[in-house]
Scaffold this active site. Structure first.
Site, short mmCIF file in Angstrom:
data_model
loop_
_atom_site.label_atom_id
_atom_site.label_comp_id
_atom_site.label_asym_id
_atom_site.label_seq_id
_atom_site.Cartn_x
_atom_site.Cartn_y
_atom_site.Cartn_z
N HIS A 1 -12.73 -27.56 -48.50
CA HIS A 1 -12.87 -28.03 -49.66
C HIS A 1 -13.04 -26.66 -50.57
O HIS A 1 -13.20 -25.48 -50.05
CB HIS A 1 -14.61 -28.75 -49.91
CG HIS A 1 -14.73 -29.07 -51.18
ND1 HIS A 1 -15.15 -28.29 -52.10
CD2 HIS A 1 -14.85 -30.50 -51.40
CE1 HIS A 1 -15.52 -29.19 -53.32
NE2 HIS A 1 -15.29 -30.50 -52.72
N ASP B 1 -20.21 -25.41 -43.65
CA ASP B 1 -20.17 -26.25 -44.84
C ASP B 1 -20.47 -27.68 -44.35
O ASP B 1 -19.52 -28.21 -43.74
CB ASP B 1 -18.73 -26.30 -45.69
CG ASP B 1 -18.79 -27.39 -46.81
OD1 ASP B 1 -19.65 -28.10 -46.80
OD2 ASP B 1 -17.65 -27.35 -47.21
N GLN C 1 -20.21 -32.80 -45.52
CA GLN C 1 -19.66 -33.89 -44.68
C GLN C 1 -20.21 -34.18 -43.60
O GLN C 1 -19.80 -35.08 -42.91
CB GLN C 1 -18.15 -34.00 -44.89
CG GLN C 1 -17.32 -33.93 -46.23
CD GLN C 1 -17.53 -35.01 -47.12
OE1 GLN C 1 -17.97 -36.06 -46.52
NE2 GLN C 1 -17.59 -34.97 -48.53
N CYS D 1 -10.40 -31.73 -54.18
CA CYS D 1 -10.81 -30.36 -54.26
C CYS D 1 -10.33 -29.60 -53.02
O CYS D 1 -11.14 -29.15 -52.37
CB CYS D 1 -12.50 -30.29 -54.45
SG CYS D 1 -13.08 -30.88 -56.25
#
Length: 409
Positions: free
Chosen positions: A121, A198, A201, A364
Protein backbone atom coordinates in the site's frame (compact mmCIF):
# COMPACT_ATOMS: atom_id res chain seq x y z
CA UNK A 1 -21.50 -14.71 20.21
CA UNK A 2 -22.49 -16.65 17.07
CA UNK A 3 -21.29 -15.48 13.66
CA UNK A 4 -24.74 -16.06 12.18
CA UNK A 5 -26.13 -13.40 14.52
CA UNK A 6 -23.37 -10.84 14.02
CA UNK A 7 -25.10 -8.70 11.38
CA UNK A 8 -27.76 -7.63 13.90
CA UNK A 9 -25.09 -5.77 15.90
CA UNK A 10 -24.36 -3.39 12.99
CA UNK A 11 -27.17 -0.83 12.68
CA UNK A 12 -25.85 0.68 9.43
CA UNK A 13 -26.52 -2.59 7.60
CA UNK A 14 -30.24 -2.32 8.28
CA UNK A 15 -30.96 -0.01 5.35
CA UNK A 16 -31.67 0.00 1.64
CA UNK A 17 -29.48 1.47 -1.08
CA UNK A 18 -31.23 2.30 -4.36
CA UNK A 19 -34.18 0.20 -3.30
CA UNK A 20 -32.12 -2.87 -2.37
CA UNK A 21 -30.94 -4.15 1.03
CA UNK A 22 -27.38 -2.95 1.61
CA UNK A 23 -24.66 -5.53 0.95
CA UNK A 24 -21.44 -4.00 2.27
CA UNK A 25 -18.35 -5.56 0.66
CA UNK A 26 -15.80 -2.80 1.27
CA UNK A 27 -14.42 -3.68 4.70
CA UNK A 28 -10.80 -3.64 3.49
CA UNK A 29 -11.27 0.11 3.08
CA UNK A 30 -13.13 0.55 6.36
CA UNK A 31 -15.26 -1.76 8.45
CA UNK A 32 -18.67 -0.98 9.85
CA UNK A 33 -19.09 -0.36 13.58
CA UNK A 34 -21.10 -2.55 15.98
CA UNK A 35 -23.48 -1.02 18.46
CA UNK A 36 -21.07 -1.89 21.30
CA UNK A 37 -18.44 0.45 19.84
CA UNK A 38 -20.95 3.18 19.02
CA UNK A 39 -22.30 3.05 22.59
CA UNK A 40 -18.80 3.09 24.11
CA UNK A 41 -17.91 6.29 22.26
CA UNK A 42 -21.33 7.81 23.03
CA UNK A 43 -21.00 6.99 26.73
CA UNK A 44 -17.51 8.50 26.85
CA UNK A 45 -18.76 11.81 25.47
CA UNK A 46 -21.91 11.78 27.60
CA UNK A 47 -20.30 10.77 30.90
CA UNK A 48 -16.50 10.97 30.95
CA UNK A 49 -15.39 13.59 28.41
CA UNK A 50 -12.24 15.27 29.69
CA UNK A 51 -8.59 15.59 28.80
CA UNK A 52 -6.31 12.86 30.10
CA UNK A 53 -3.27 12.69 32.39
CA UNK A 54 -3.29 16.35 33.42
CA UNK A 55 -6.29 16.83 35.68
CA UNK A 56 -7.03 15.54 39.17
CA UNK A 57 -10.82 15.87 38.97
CA UNK A 58 -13.11 12.88 38.58
CA UNK A 59 -13.83 13.25 34.87
CA UNK A 60 -10.12 13.56 34.12
CA UNK A 61 -9.35 10.46 36.14
CA UNK A 62 -12.11 8.46 34.45
CA UNK A 63 -11.00 9.57 30.98
CA UNK A 64 -7.40 8.67 31.78
CA UNK A 65 -8.42 5.26 33.07
CA UNK A 66 -10.44 4.61 29.89
CA UNK A 67 -7.63 5.80 27.60
CA UNK A 68 -4.87 3.83 29.33
CA UNK A 69 -7.21 0.87 29.74
CA UNK A 70 -7.60 0.79 25.97
CA UNK A 71 -3.82 0.79 25.62
CA UNK A 72 -3.60 -2.30 27.80
CA UNK A 73 -6.28 -4.00 25.70
CA UNK A 74 -4.14 -3.36 22.62
CA UNK A 75 -1.10 -4.75 24.42
CA UNK A 76 -2.95 -7.97 25.18
CA UNK A 77 -4.49 -8.09 21.70
CA UNK A 78 -1.08 -8.29 20.01
CA UNK A 79 0.77 -9.83 23.00
CA UNK A 80 3.25 -7.01 23.52
CA UNK A 81 5.38 -7.22 26.66
CA UNK A 82 4.53 -3.74 27.96
CA UNK A 83 2.14 -0.85 27.40
CA UNK A 84 5.29 1.24 26.87
CA UNK A 85 5.48 -0.45 23.46
CA UNK A 86 1.97 0.71 22.42
CA UNK A 87 1.76 4.16 20.86
CA UNK A 88 -1.59 5.58 19.79
CA UNK A 89 -1.55 7.35 16.42
CA UNK A 90 -4.07 8.49 13.81
CA UNK A 91 -3.70 5.23 11.89
CA UNK A 92 -1.36 2.94 9.98
CA UNK A 93 -0.11 5.74 7.74
CA UNK A 94 0.90 7.92 10.68
CA UNK A 95 2.49 4.95 12.44
CA UNK A 96 4.69 4.02 9.49
CA UNK A 97 5.64 7.64 8.89
CA UNK A 98 6.67 7.88 12.53
CA UNK A 99 9.09 4.99 12.01
CA UNK A 100 10.35 6.39 8.70
CA UNK A 101 10.97 9.81 10.24
CA UNK A 102 11.94 8.93 13.80
CA UNK A 103 13.99 5.83 13.08
CA UNK A 104 14.95 5.52 9.39
CA UNK A 105 16.08 9.08 8.79
CA UNK A 106 18.12 9.04 11.98
CA UNK A 107 19.84 5.71 11.35
CA UNK A 108 20.26 5.24 7.60
CA UNK A 109 23.23 6.40 5.56
CA UNK A 110 24.19 6.37 1.90
CA UNK A 111 24.36 2.83 0.51
CA UNK A 112 22.12 1.27 3.15
CA UNK A 113 19.17 -0.71 1.83
CA UNK A 114 15.43 -0.61 2.48
CA UNK A 115 13.62 -3.71 1.18
CA UNK A 116 9.88 -3.81 0.44
CA UNK A 117 7.57 -5.59 -2.04
CA UNK A 118 5.63 -4.55 -5.14
CA UNK A 119 2.36 -5.26 -3.33
CA UNK A 120 2.72 -2.55 -0.67
CA UNK A 121 0.00 0.00 0.00
CA UNK A 122 1.26 3.54 -0.65
CA UNK A 123 1.35 4.08 3.13
CA UNK A 124 4.10 1.45 3.34
CA UNK A 125 5.92 2.64 0.23
CA UNK A 126 6.06 6.42 0.02
CA UNK A 127 7.56 6.92 3.52
CA UNK A 128 10.43 4.62 2.50
CA UNK A 129 10.86 6.41 -0.83
CA UNK A 130 11.22 9.67 1.06
CA UNK A 131 13.54 8.20 3.68
CA UNK A 132 15.76 6.80 0.92
CA UNK A 133 15.88 10.17 -0.83
CA UNK A 134 16.72 11.96 2.41
CA UNK A 135 19.52 9.59 3.45
CA UNK A 136 20.96 8.20 0.22
CA UNK A 137 19.71 4.72 1.03
CA UNK A 138 18.70 2.33 -1.74
CA UNK A 139 15.09 1.14 -2.06
CA UNK A 140 14.79 -2.48 -3.27
CA UNK A 141 11.79 -4.66 -4.16
CA UNK A 142 11.15 -8.35 -3.58
CA UNK A 143 9.88 -10.08 -6.73
CA UNK A 144 6.41 -11.62 -6.73
CA UNK A 145 5.29 -14.97 -8.05
CA UNK A 146 2.69 -15.16 -10.81
CA UNK A 147 -0.12 -15.48 -8.25
CA UNK A 148 1.04 -12.43 -6.30
CA UNK A 149 2.70 -14.30 -3.44
CA UNK A 150 6.32 -14.07 -2.32
CA UNK A 151 8.82 -16.88 -1.77
CA UNK A 152 11.50 -16.95 0.88
CA UNK A 153 14.00 -17.63 -1.90
CA UNK A 154 13.22 -14.24 -3.45
CA UNK A 155 13.29 -12.64 0.00
CA UNK A 156 16.82 -13.95 0.55
CA UNK A 157 17.91 -12.63 -2.84
CA UNK A 158 17.03 -9.07 -1.89
CA UNK A 159 17.94 -8.90 1.80
CA UNK A 160 21.71 -8.53 2.25
CA UNK A 161 24.09 -7.43 5.04
CA UNK A 162 23.58 -3.89 3.67
CA UNK A 163 19.85 -4.07 4.36
CA UNK A 164 18.86 -2.03 7.40
CA UNK A 165 15.05 -2.00 7.11
CA UNK A 166 12.58 -4.54 5.73
CA UNK A 167 8.98 -3.32 5.49
CA UNK A 168 6.12 -5.58 4.45
CA UNK A 169 2.36 -5.83 4.66
CA UNK A 170 0.94 -8.74 6.60
CA UNK A 171 -1.60 -9.18 3.80
CA UNK A 172 -2.08 -7.46 0.45
CA UNK A 173 -5.03 -5.07 0.30
CA UNK A 174 -5.39 -5.92 -3.42
CA UNK A 175 -4.69 -9.62 -3.83
CA UNK A 176 -5.37 -10.69 -0.26
CA UNK A 177 -2.18 -12.76 -0.20
CA UNK A 178 -0.92 -13.42 3.34
CA UNK A 179 2.82 -12.97 3.73
CA UNK A 180 5.18 -15.16 5.83
CA UNK A 181 6.04 -12.35 8.23
CA UNK A 182 7.71 -14.51 10.89
CA UNK A 183 10.10 -16.13 8.40
CA UNK A 184 10.89 -12.81 6.69
CA UNK A 185 11.59 -11.24 10.08
CA UNK A 186 14.08 -14.00 10.84
CA UNK A 187 15.87 -13.41 7.53
CA UNK A 188 15.94 -9.66 8.19
CA UNK A 189 17.43 -10.16 11.64
CA UNK A 190 20.03 -12.61 10.34
CA UNK A 191 21.27 -9.76 8.15
CA UNK A 192 21.15 -7.13 10.88
CA UNK A 193 18.00 -5.37 9.62
CA UNK A 194 14.87 -4.38 11.51
CA UNK A 195 11.40 -5.57 10.45
CA UNK A 196 8.46 -3.18 10.02
CA UNK A 197 5.04 -4.80 9.55
CA UNK A 198 2.03 -3.08 8.01
CA UNK A 199 -0.80 -4.99 9.72
CA UNK A 200 -3.65 -2.82 8.43
CA UNK A 201 -5.07 -5.85 6.60
CA UNK A 202 -3.89 -8.31 9.25
CA UNK A 203 -5.05 -7.03 12.64
CA UNK A 204 -8.78 -7.13 11.81
CA UNK A 205 -8.65 -10.72 10.57
CA UNK A 206 -5.68 -12.66 11.96
CA UNK A 207 -4.42 -13.35 15.46
CA UNK A 208 -1.20 -11.39 16.01
CA UNK A 209 1.55 -12.21 18.50
CA UNK A 210 4.36 -9.69 18.15
CA UNK A 211 6.62 -11.67 20.46
CA UNK A 212 6.24 -14.76 18.31
CA UNK A 213 6.70 -12.76 15.08
CA UNK A 214 9.67 -10.96 16.68
CA UNK A 215 9.02 -7.93 14.45
CA UNK A 216 10.53 -4.63 15.54
CA UNK A 217 7.58 -2.42 14.57
CA UNK A 218 3.97 -3.21 13.71
CA UNK A 219 1.29 -0.74 12.62
CA UNK A 220 -2.46 -1.00 12.23
CA UNK A 221 -5.64 1.11 12.08
CA UNK A 222 -8.72 0.91 14.25
CA UNK A 223 -11.25 1.78 11.55
CA UNK A 224 -10.63 -1.47 9.66
CA UNK A 225 -11.40 -3.54 12.77
CA UNK A 226 -14.75 -2.14 13.94
CA UNK A 227 -13.28 0.87 15.77
CA UNK A 228 -13.75 4.59 14.93
CA UNK A 229 -11.75 6.37 12.27
CA UNK A 230 -8.75 8.42 13.35
CA UNK A 231 -7.22 5.95 15.82
CA UNK A 232 -4.30 3.65 15.11
CA UNK A 233 -1.44 1.86 16.80
CA UNK A 234 2.30 1.67 16.44
CA UNK A 235 3.92 -1.20 18.31
CA UNK A 236 7.67 -0.96 18.73
CA UNK A 237 10.18 -2.90 20.75
CA UNK A 238 10.90 -0.89 23.87
CA UNK A 239 14.68 -0.84 23.42
CA UNK A 240 14.31 0.68 19.96
CA UNK A 241 11.68 3.21 20.99
CA UNK A 242 13.82 4.34 23.92
CA UNK A 243 16.56 5.39 21.49
CA UNK A 244 14.23 7.21 19.07
CA UNK A 245 13.50 10.90 19.17
CA UNK A 246 9.88 12.10 18.89
CA UNK A 247 8.78 13.69 15.63
CA UNK A 248 5.98 15.87 17.05
CA UNK A 249 6.54 18.32 19.87
CA UNK A 250 4.23 20.14 22.24
CA UNK A 251 1.87 19.48 25.09
CA UNK A 252 1.41 16.04 26.64
CA UNK A 253 4.77 14.61 25.50
CA UNK A 254 7.00 16.95 27.51
CA UNK A 255 8.58 16.45 30.92
CA UNK A 256 10.35 19.77 31.50
CA UNK A 257 10.55 22.87 29.31
CA UNK A 258 13.06 25.67 29.71
CA UNK A 259 13.63 28.69 27.50
CA UNK A 260 16.13 26.92 25.24
CA UNK A 261 15.70 23.21 25.83
CA UNK A 262 13.19 20.56 26.87
CA UNK A 263 13.03 16.95 27.97
CA UNK A 264 10.46 14.31 27.09
CA UNK A 265 8.18 12.05 29.04
CA UNK A 266 8.89 8.35 29.20
CA UNK A 267 7.37 5.83 26.80
CA UNK A 268 4.84 5.72 25.32
CA UNK A 269 3.80 9.33 25.95
CA UNK A 270 6.88 10.93 24.40
CA UNK A 271 5.42 10.00 20.99
CA UNK A 272 1.90 11.27 21.74
CA UNK A 273 2.18 15.04 21.52
CA UNK A 274 -0.96 17.11 21.99
CA UNK A 275 -4.38 16.04 23.18
CA UNK A 276 -4.62 12.38 22.19
CA UNK A 277 -7.45 10.63 20.36
CA UNK A 278 -9.24 9.70 23.56
CA UNK A 279 -12.67 8.75 22.23
CA UNK A 280 -11.03 6.82 19.40
CA UNK A 281 -8.99 4.81 21.89
CA UNK A 282 -12.11 4.07 23.91
CA UNK A 283 -13.81 2.88 20.74
CA UNK A 284 -10.78 0.76 19.80
CA UNK A 285 -10.87 -0.89 23.22
CA UNK A 286 -14.55 -1.72 22.74
CA UNK A 287 -13.83 -3.07 19.25
CA UNK A 288 -11.11 -5.35 20.62
CA UNK A 289 -13.56 -6.66 23.23
CA UNK A 290 -16.08 -7.33 20.44
CA UNK A 291 -13.58 -9.16 18.21
CA UNK A 292 -12.15 -11.17 21.08
CA UNK A 293 -15.64 -12.32 22.05
CA UNK A 294 -16.13 -13.65 18.52
CA UNK A 295 -12.59 -15.04 18.40
CA UNK A 296 -9.90 -14.10 15.87
CA UNK A 297 -9.51 -17.72 14.83
CA UNK A 298 -13.24 -17.90 14.12
CA UNK A 299 -13.05 -14.68 12.12
CA UNK A 300 -10.16 -15.99 10.02
CA UNK A 301 -11.91 -19.31 9.34
CA UNK A 302 -15.13 -17.50 8.39
CA UNK A 303 -13.31 -15.23 5.95
CA UNK A 304 -11.31 -18.04 4.35
CA UNK A 305 -14.59 -19.87 3.75
CA UNK A 306 -16.20 -16.76 2.24
CA UNK A 307 -13.18 -16.13 0.00
CA UNK A 308 -13.29 -19.73 -1.25
CA UNK A 309 -17.02 -19.52 -1.93
CA UNK A 310 -16.64 -16.14 -3.65
CA UNK A 311 -13.90 -17.38 -5.97
CA UNK A 312 -15.91 -20.48 -6.85
CA UNK A 313 -18.95 -18.39 -7.72
CA UNK A 314 -17.09 -15.62 -9.53
CA UNK A 315 -15.31 -18.13 -11.74
CA UNK A 316 -18.69 -19.09 -13.21
CA UNK A 317 -18.86 -15.64 -14.87
CA UNK A 318 -17.29 -15.64 -18.34
CA UNK A 319 -14.68 -12.95 -18.86
CA UNK A 320 -14.03 -12.35 -15.15
CA UNK A 321 -10.38 -12.40 -14.02
CA UNK A 322 -9.44 -12.89 -10.35
CA UNK A 323 -6.08 -11.62 -9.04
CA UNK A 324 -4.03 -13.22 -6.26
CA UNK A 325 -3.66 -16.77 -4.95
CA UNK A 326 -6.42 -19.25 -5.76
CA UNK A 327 -5.99 -21.05 -2.42
CA UNK A 328 -8.33 -19.28 0.01
CA UNK A 329 -6.13 -20.30 2.95
CA UNK A 330 -3.33 -18.17 1.48
CA UNK A 331 -5.44 -15.03 1.35
CA UNK A 332 -7.47 -12.90 3.71
CA UNK A 333 -11.14 -12.18 3.13
CA UNK A 334 -11.13 -10.28 -0.13
CA UNK A 335 -11.32 -10.98 -3.85
CA UNK A 336 -10.08 -8.52 -6.48
CA UNK A 337 -11.19 -8.90 -10.08
CA UNK A 338 -11.91 -7.34 -13.46
CA UNK A 339 -14.86 -8.06 -15.74
CA UNK A 340 -14.17 -8.24 -19.51
CA UNK A 341 -13.25 -4.80 -20.85
CA UNK A 342 -15.62 -2.99 -18.48
CA UNK A 343 -13.92 -0.34 -16.35
CA UNK A 344 -14.02 -1.22 -12.62
CA UNK A 345 -15.72 2.09 -11.82
CA UNK A 346 -18.56 1.17 -14.18
CA UNK A 347 -18.80 -2.27 -12.58
CA UNK A 348 -18.95 -0.70 -9.12
CA UNK A 349 -21.62 1.78 -10.25
CA UNK A 350 -23.90 -0.98 -11.53
CA UNK A 351 -23.34 -2.97 -8.33
CA UNK A 352 -24.22 0.09 -6.24
CA UNK A 353 -27.48 0.44 -8.16
CA UNK A 354 -28.21 -3.08 -6.91
CA UNK A 355 -27.29 -2.22 -3.31
CA UNK A 356 -23.85 -3.86 -3.38
CA UNK A 357 -20.90 -1.74 -2.19
CA UNK A 358 -17.45 -2.66 -3.53
CA UNK A 359 -14.24 -0.68 -4.04
CA UNK A 360 -12.92 0.23 -7.49
CA UNK A 361 -9.65 1.90 -8.49
CA UNK A 362 -5.96 1.38 -7.86
CA UNK A 363 -6.49 0.78 -4.12
CA UNK A 364 -3.50 2.98 -3.20
CA UNK A 365 -1.21 0.40 -4.79
CA UNK A 366 -0.21 1.85 -8.16
CA UNK A 367 3.09 -0.07 -8.46
CA UNK A 368 1.14 -3.29 -7.99
CA UNK A 369 -1.36 -2.22 -10.66
CA UNK A 370 1.59 -1.75 -13.02
CA UNK A 371 2.90 -5.22 -12.07
CA UNK A 372 -0.56 -6.67 -12.79
CA UNK A 373 -0.61 -4.74 -16.09
CA UNK A 374 -3.95 -3.08 -15.30
CA UNK A 375 -4.94 0.48 -14.49
CA UNK A 376 -7.52 -0.45 -11.88
CA UNK A 377 -9.52 -3.36 -10.41
CA UNK A 378 -12.73 -3.98 -8.51
CA UNK A 379 -12.49 -5.44 -5.01
CA UNK A 380 -15.03 -7.19 -2.80
CA UNK A 381 -13.85 -7.53 0.79
CA UNK A 382 -15.59 -9.47 3.55
CA UNK A 383 -15.82 -9.27 7.31
CA UNK A 384 -17.64 -10.82 10.24
CA UNK A 385 -21.04 -9.49 9.17
CA UNK A 386 -20.95 -10.98 5.66
CA UNK A 387 -22.30 -14.34 4.55
CA UNK A 388 -22.77 -16.42 1.39
CA UNK A 389 -26.03 -14.61 0.59
CA UNK A 390 -24.03 -11.37 0.25
CA UNK A 391 -21.73 -13.06 -2.25
CA UNK A 392 -24.71 -14.42 -4.18
CA UNK A 393 -25.97 -10.83 -4.52
CA UNK A 394 -22.51 -9.73 -5.68
CA UNK A 395 -22.49 -12.42 -8.37
CA UNK A 396 -26.02 -11.53 -9.46
CA UNK A 397 -25.03 -7.87 -9.69
CA UNK A 398 -21.99 -8.73 -11.79
CA UNK A 399 -24.14 -10.76 -14.16
CA UNK A 400 -26.42 -7.73 -14.49
CA UNK A 401 -23.42 -5.52 -15.23
CA UNK A 402 -22.12 -7.97 -17.83
CA UNK A 403 -25.49 -8.13 -19.59
CA UNK A 404 -25.87 -4.35 -19.51
CA UNK A 405 -22.48 -3.57 -21.00
CA UNK A 406 -22.76 -6.36 -23.57
CA UNK A 407 -26.00 -4.75 -24.74
CA UNK A 408 -24.42 -1.29 -24.78
CA UNK A 409 -21.35 -2.32 -26.72
Amino acid sequence: MMLKDIKSYFPILNQEINGHPLVYLDSAATSQKPIQVIEAVKNYYELDNSNVHRGVHSLGNRATDAYEGARDKVRKFINATSTKEIIFTRGTTTSINLVASGYARQNLKEGDEIVITYMEHHANLIPWQQAAKATGAVLKYIDLEADGTITLENVRKQITPNTKIVAMGMASNVMGSINPIKEVTQIAHENGAIMVVDAAQGAPHLRIDVQDLDCDFLAFSGHKMCAPTGIGVLYGKQAILENMEPVEFGGEMIDFVGLYDATWKELPWKFEGGTPIIAGAVGLGAAIDFLEEIGLDNIAAHEHALAAYAMDQLETIDGLVIYGPRDANKRCGLVTFNLDDVHPHDVATVLDMNGVAVRAGHHCAQPLMKWLNVSATARASFYVYNDEKDIDKLVAGLRTAKEYFNDVF
